[in-house]
Design an enzyme around this catalytic site. Structure first.
Site, PDB file in Angstrom:
ATOM      1  N   HIS A  10      52.420  57.826  18.721  1.00 21.43           N
ATOM      2  CA  HIS A  10      52.354  56.632  17.869  1.00 21.43           C
ATOM      3  C   HIS A  10      52.572  57.032  16.398  1.00 21.43           C
ATOM      4  CE1 HIS A  10      48.408  57.893  16.367  1.00 21.43           C
ATOM      5  NE2 HIS A  10      48.119  58.203  17.607  1.00 21.43           N
ATOM      6  N   ARG A  61      47.858  51.319  19.124  1.00 17.50           N
ATOM      7  CA  ARG A  61      48.698  52.126  18.252  1.00 17.50           C
ATOM      8  C   ARG A  61      49.924  52.655  19.002  1.00 17.50           C
ATOM      9  NH1 ARG A  61      43.717  54.870  18.828  1.00 17.50           N
ATOM     10  NH2 ARG A  61      43.755  57.106  19.376  1.00 17.50           N
ATOM     11  N   GLU A  88      44.742  58.484  24.299  1.00 14.42           N
ATOM     12  CA  GLU A  88      44.339  59.652  23.499  1.00 14.42           C
ATOM     13  C   GLU A  88      43.132  60.311  24.172  1.00 14.42           C
ATOM     14  OE1 GLU A  88      45.130  61.479  19.977  1.00 14.42           O
ATOM     15  OE2 GLU A  88      44.474  62.303  21.887  1.00 14.42           O
ATOM     16  N   HIS A 183      49.859  59.647  22.640  1.00 17.39           N
ATOM     17  CA  HIS A 183      48.963  60.090  21.562  1.00 17.39           C
ATOM     18  C   HIS A 183      49.044  61.604  21.361  1.00 17.39           C
ATOM     19  CE1 HIS A 183      46.983  56.111  21.699  1.00 17.39           C
ATOM     20  NE2 HIS A 183      47.428  56.158  22.946  1.00 17.39           N
TER      21      HIS A 183
HETATM   22  O1  3PG Z   1      42.155  60.870  17.954  1.00 16.23           O
HETATM   23  C1  3PG Z   1      42.383  61.305  16.819  1.00 16.23           C
HETATM   24  O2  3PG Z   1      41.544  61.553  15.947  1.00 16.23           O
HETATM   25  C2  3PG Z   1      43.817  61.627  16.476  1.00 16.23           C
HETATM   26  O3  3PG Z   1      44.673  60.706  16.981  1.00 16.23           O
HETATM   27  C3  3PG Z   1      44.130  62.997  17.014  1.00 16.23           C
HETATM   28  O4  3PG Z   1      43.300  63.781  16.320  1.00 16.23           O
HETATM   29  P1  3PG Z   1      43.426  65.362  16.325  1.00 16.23           P
HETATM   30  O5  3PG Z   1      44.851  65.677  15.902  1.00 16.23           O
HETATM   31  O6  3PG Z   1      42.389  65.754  15.333  1.00 16.23           O
HETATM   32  O7  3PG Z   1      43.140  65.801  17.742  1.00 16.23           O
END
Ligand code: 3PG
Length: 249
Positions: A10, A61, A88, A183
């Site tokens: 996203h 997203r 995610e 994600h």
């Molecule tokens: O879920 C989250 O915070 C981000 O989309 C991914 O976070 P990270 O790159 O800190 O894993």
């Protein structure tokens, strides 16, 4: 016969911009993220990579990004399948917390263990927390005992790969160009599988927002070229560096 697979994280989200751990909190993309999604459409058109089917998560997203990208390349009409298995990674009790404050409070080592280790999940979130999705109707079909309250990347691989086999591979075998809009960590899990990245090396792999990653796959649905190809390498490199440095002052 080879398969055409496009992975698209996203565009930048509202909480990416605020430096907050997001996980399953259903935030939208911001104006920059919308621009990234529209740029992704141009990149796909320039390469002649027009998706025949979309697979995405249950999170706005990713859904919003895919809608803008597909609309931009006149493929807004293609079939779509959505699954929590592309969501995610669930960030547990870290959801909603500032990444820099978390790093300062717990130190670099613990922060990186929770953020990038393969098998160390953050502390679980309370079911009734403000940032919990335990009672969200979209997850009602996941048995309560299996509904995530936190996940490490190993957990994401375990819940994502069955979907890859059951729902994505059949579309590839049917000769379709497949777009997976998802994600950062669900795509890290898929890239780990595709590129056979070790449990140690995956800690150093980050996915940029909004830049299509193209894989040509062989008959075993594995990459012809390890690592695939970002359709805008410069934009990908800049975004990867930004993702890598999240949490640093
Ligand atoms: O879920 C989250 O915070 C981000 O989309 C991914 O976070 P990270 O790159 O800190 O894993």
């Amino acid at each position: 016969m080879t398969g055409k697979l496009i992975l698209l994280r996203h565009g930048e989200s509202e909480w990416n911009a605020k430096n907050l751990f997001t996980g399953w909190v259903d935030v939208d993309i911001n104006a920059k993220g919308e621009t990234e999604a529209r740029r992704a459409a141009e990149l796909l058109k320039d390469e002649g990579l027009l998706p025949d089917v979309l697979h995405t998560s249950l999170m706005r997203r990713a859904i919003h990004t895919a809608n803008l990208t597909l609309d931009g390349c006149d493929r807004h009409w293609i079939p779509v399948r959505r699954s929590w298995r592309l969501n995610e990674r669930h960030y547990g009790a870290l959801q909603g917390l500032d990444k820099t404050q978390t790093r300062d409070k717990y130190g670099e080592e613990q922060f990186m263990k929770w953020r990038r280790s393969y098998d160390t999940p953050p502390p679980p979130i309370e079911q009734d927390s403000e940032y919990s999705q335990f009672h969200d109707p979209r997850y009602a079909d996941i048995p309560a005992a299996e509904r995530p309250l936190t996940e490490c990347l190993k957990d994401v691989v375990k819940r994502m790969l069955p979907y890859w086999s059951s729902d994505i591979i059949p579309d590839l075998e049917a000769g379709k160009t497949v777009l997976v809009a998802a994600h950062g960590n669900s795509l890290r899990a898929l890239v780990k599988h595709l590129d056979n990245v070790s449990d140690e090396d995956i800690a150093g792999l980050n996915i940029p927002t909004g830049v299509p990653l193209y894989y040509e796959l062989n008959d075993q649905h594995m990459p012809v070229t390890v690592g695939g190809r970002y359709l805008d390498p410069e934009a990908a490199a800049a975004s990867i560096e930004a993702v890598k440095n999240q949490g640093k002052k």
